[in-house]
Every structure is written in C-alpha cells, then in structure tokens.
Design an enzyme around this catalytic site. Structure first.
Site, PDB file in Angstrom:
ATOM      1  N   CYS B  77       0.862  -1.200   0.000  1.00  0.00           N
ATOM      2  CA  CYS B  77       0.000   0.000   0.000  1.00  0.00           C
ATOM      3  C   CYS B  77       0.893   1.244   0.000  1.00  0.00           C
ATOM      4  CB  CYS B  77      -0.895   0.033   1.237  1.00  0.00           C
ATOM      5  SG  CYS B  77      -1.715  -1.521   1.636  1.00  0.00           S
ATOM      6  N   HIS B  81       0.778   4.831  -1.818  1.00  0.00           N
ATOM      7  CA  HIS B  81       0.211   5.911  -0.987  1.00  0.00           C
ATOM      8  C   HIS B  81       1.224   6.530  -0.026  1.00  0.00           C
ATOM      9  CE1 HIS B  81      -3.874   4.918  -2.333  1.00  0.00           C
ATOM     10  NE2 HIS B  81      -3.630   3.647  -2.080  1.00  0.00           N
ATOM     11  N   CYS B 181     -35.895   3.043  17.916  1.00  0.00           N
ATOM     12  CA  CYS B 181     -34.972   3.034  19.061  1.00  0.00           C
ATOM     13  C   CYS B 181     -34.002   4.209  18.994  1.00  0.00           C
ATOM     14  CB  CYS B 181     -34.211   1.709  19.126  1.00  0.00           C
ATOM     15  SG  CYS B 181     -35.203   0.383  19.833  1.00  0.00           S
ATOM     16  N   HIS B 182     -33.313   4.361  17.838  1.00  0.00           N
ATOM     17  CA  HIS B 182     -32.151   5.262  17.821  1.00  0.00           C
ATOM     18  C   HIS B 182     -32.472   6.728  17.552  1.00  0.00           C
ATOM     19  CE1 HIS B 182     -29.350   2.080  18.566  1.00  0.00           C
ATOM     20  NE2 HIS B 182     -29.821   1.352  17.566  1.00  0.00           N
ATOM     21  N   CYS B 223     -27.925  -5.746  15.531  1.00  0.00           N
ATOM     22  CA  CYS B 223     -29.246  -5.160  15.790  1.00  0.00           C
ATOM     23  C   CYS B 223     -30.312  -5.849  14.937  1.00  0.00           C
ATOM     24  CB  CYS B 223     -29.234  -3.646  15.573  1.00  0.00           C
ATOM     25  SG  CYS B 223     -28.676  -2.739  17.062  1.00  0.00           S
TER      26      CYS B 223
END
Lengths: 153, 262
Positions: B77, B81, B181-182, B223
């Site tokens: 990488c 980069h 819920c959130h 979830c």
C-alpha cells in the site's frame, strides 16, 4: 368488530410435532374476534396459568417484556425504561384488553414500539427462522394474560 | 370469504404503511452524541488511552500490512500511498464513497479490497478477517478527530435515501424500525443497556461483548438479529447503504477510530 382468519401452515405443524415444542412458535394462528379494544375470548378456550405467565414475562429470550418494561420482579436486575411499569396492569385493563395489547398492540396504537406477539402477517424482512411464527403461541399468550390479571397494585 | 380476503389484506397493508411512516424526527444536529458519551468512565478511559485500547493492536497490525508487499504486482500500500499519516488523513471520514467502477457506493473495506485486487493483484481479504479489519482500523485511525464528511450529491443521494428507508422501516418479527430506538428512544435503556443514537463514529470498534475488533456492518447485523429480521450478508449493498445513511446522519461529528464500545 373485525374477524381475522389465518392460513394454516400444515408443514410447520408436522415439523413442530416431530421436533416437540419450539420456543415461542405456534404452528398456526387461531382466529380471534376483536370487540372494541379487546379480544374477549381466550385464544385457547381455556384460562392460562399465571405462574407460567410470570416466567414468560421475566424471560428475556421468550417474553422479552423486561427489555422495555419494568415490573414487580425484584430478582431481575436490568429492566427497560421504554414502557409503562407492568405493576397494576390487572386493575387498569380487563383480561380481554390485555389480550389484544399483547396479541397486536398496533391495533390500539399504530405507532407503538410494542411488538405484535400474535400476528404473522404484515411483517417485512422477517428472519427465515421466524417466518410464519408468532413471538408467543396461544397458550403462552393466555399464560401472560392470566399473570398480568393478577397484578392488582 | 376468499373473495374479500384480498380486500382485507389491502386494508391491512395500507394500515401498515401508515404505521411505518409516522413523523419520525431526526435528531437535531446540536443533540447528537457519540456512543462514547453513553459509556461509563472505565470504558471511556480504555478508549482514551492508546496503551489500554485493544483496538490499537489492530492499528499496529494494519501498519505492518500497509508496508508489506503483496500479490502478483509485488507492491505494498505504501508503494502507492507512501506515508498513511498524510495520504490517509480524513479518508475514512468520507466512506462509504461512490465508486464509478461499480456505479454505487463502496465502504472502506471494499475500497481496500479493490486496491488488493486491481493494484496489488492479490486475493481480496474476506470480510471480518483479521487482515482486512487491521487495515481498515489503521486507515481509520488516520482520521481520528476529523469530521465525518461523506459526499451528499447526485451520485450518492439515491443510496443515502435507500439507507434512510431501511432505517425508518419496521422490520423483523418484532416489527421495529432502527429509528424507533435510535431516533425516538436514544435516552432510554433496553434492559440494562443505553440505546444510544447509533452514531457510526468509531468503526472498526473494539467491542467488549465480542472481545475483538469488528466492523460497522457486524454491528448492524447484531441489531438486525435482535429484531429477528433478515440479516444481509457482509458487504451486501443494503448494508453499505445503511452505513452511508448513518455516516450522512453523523456528518460533522469527529471520527474516533478505533473506539471501544460495550
């Protein structure tokens, strides 16, 4: 007054018989009548068992009630804060009203977060293991109703 | 009987559609809170101290992988980069990002795998593999403190909308939406756990319950399983769209990678 009719899932009946009782899964939904804001008649034709009902309500995998509700369960440490305390539910509501609120509380409040415990249609993206199965079966609903009716203060 | 059944179903479906879209209020910008703010002092300290944060081991593994040559191209990488501290600063805060190659958004893990296959000519890492999580955590670490800033333009908007629809639709045997819920109940507790606002600020996270580092998609699947709903495979477009919507919803909030969560 609305009458519900539910499809029988014969294959599931056979599977259920072969495997014995599956938690929370009823092989079929029985039809019931809503009168006003209540289901006046027992789903099984018989009264439930309050002691079994208490165990269902307290069990986080079966009833799931204490995820949202608090109630008279001194032995249960972590209870939810999303819903009314269940203490006194038996004085606020008749057995028939409790039955509808558990079977399908969206019929009382369309925006409710309380799951419909005895409905299988109109649900989307249900996980394969739960398709066609209500959260609680008719006997379990009656046990929970019988237990809540004993909560008188 | 049979004749009126479809009618009954149409009425029921209409009722459900109405119930699915009550006026759900998005959380005002000024009231948004990271999951960090819902944690106790011990978990906060664990996230704050690099030496106590188990997610930092992943960052170190990722740094080693960043420098290692791989694939038929024999490139690392870093060969393309160079120093991640500068080249990767703010990058994770912009993901998922639109990829013209596949004509839809890809998440950071997918972007890393595109470099694996196209540039390094190496095999892609499996989702949730140690190597992929390490690289994503290392790249994510370079955005710590940077504001979340996914693109909101004609390319990404249909996918943001798709993610929002998934967030606000009731689903699963328990018939709940994420938003119930959130958005609506984040100050409450589900049994003992604070519900929190589902802000995706710290991913990949070290989750105490997992005893490991894991991706946002893994968390979303937790979830979904709780709702007894279908859980798309890791990397599925539906999950990327949900990620994108959550990042859009958290726009401007600072990145915390690698966060610690209960």
């Amino acid at each position: 007054m609305v009458e519900h009719r539910r499809r029988r899932v014969t294959l599931t009946v056979i599977a259920a018989l072969a495997l014995g009782p599956i938690t929370g899964a009823d092989a079929e939904l029985r039809s019931y009548k809503v009168v006003g804001d209540a289901i006046p008649e027992s789903l099984t034709g018989a009264p439930g068992d309050p002691a079994k009902g208490r165990a269902i309500v307290a069990n986080r995998q079966v009833g799931l009630c204490l995820l949202c509700h608090t109630g008279p369960f001194p032995e249960e440490r972590f209870q939810g804060t999303l819903a009314p305390d269940l203490s006194g539910a038996g004085t606020r509501w008749s057995a028939g009203q409790l039955r509808l609120r558990i079977a399908d509380s969206t019929r009382v409040n369309p925006a409710t977060i309380m799951p419909p415990y005895y409905r299988t249609d109109g649900l989307v993206r249900v996980a394969p293991a739960f398709v066609g199965k209500p959260v609680l079966n008719a006997e379990q609903i009656e046990d929970v109703v019988a237990y809540l009716a004993t909560l008188r203060d | 009987m049979i004749a009126w059944m479809p009618v009954w179903r149409i009425v029921a479906a209409a009722a459900i559609v109405c119930a699915t879209y009550p006026a759900i209020a998005e959380i005002p910008m000024s009231e948004r809170k990271s999951g960090y703010e819902f944690m106790g002092p011990d978990s906060r300290a664990m996230q704050d101290e690099d030496t106590a944060n188990p997610g930092m081991l992943s960052v170190l593994d990722g740094e080693a992988l960043w420098k290692r040559k791989a694939g038929a191209a024999g490139k690392s990488c870093a060969d393309c980069h160079s120093d991640a501290r500068t080249s990767m600063k703010g990058v994770a805060a912009r993901y998922p990002a639109f990829s013209p190659a596949v004509n839809r958004p890809v998440n950071l893990e997918q972007r890393i795998n595109m470099c694996r296959t196209d540039r390094q000519q190496a095999k892609p890492f499996p989702y949730e593999s140690k190597d992929l999580l390490s690289l994503a955590t290392f790249v994510g670490r370079q955005s710590r403190g940077q504001p979340i800033s996914v693109a909101d333009d004609e390319n990404t908007r249909p996918f943001i909308d798709n993610g929002r629809a998934a967030f606000t639709r009731r689903q699963g045997q328990l018939n709940l939406s994420c938003a119930q819920c959130h958005d609506d109940n984040w100050s409450g507790r589900l049994a003992g756990s604070p519900i929190t606002q589902a802000q995706p600020t710290g991913y990949p996270i070290y989750r105490l319950e997992w005893q490991s580092v894991g991706s946002l998609q893994r968390r979303l699947r937790n979830c979904l399983t709780g709702l007894r709903a279908e859980s798309p495979a890791l990397g599925a477009p539906q999950l990327v769209d949900l990620e994108l919507y959550l990042m859009w919803r958290a726009r401007g909030m600072p990145m915390e990678t690698p966060a610690v969560r209960p």
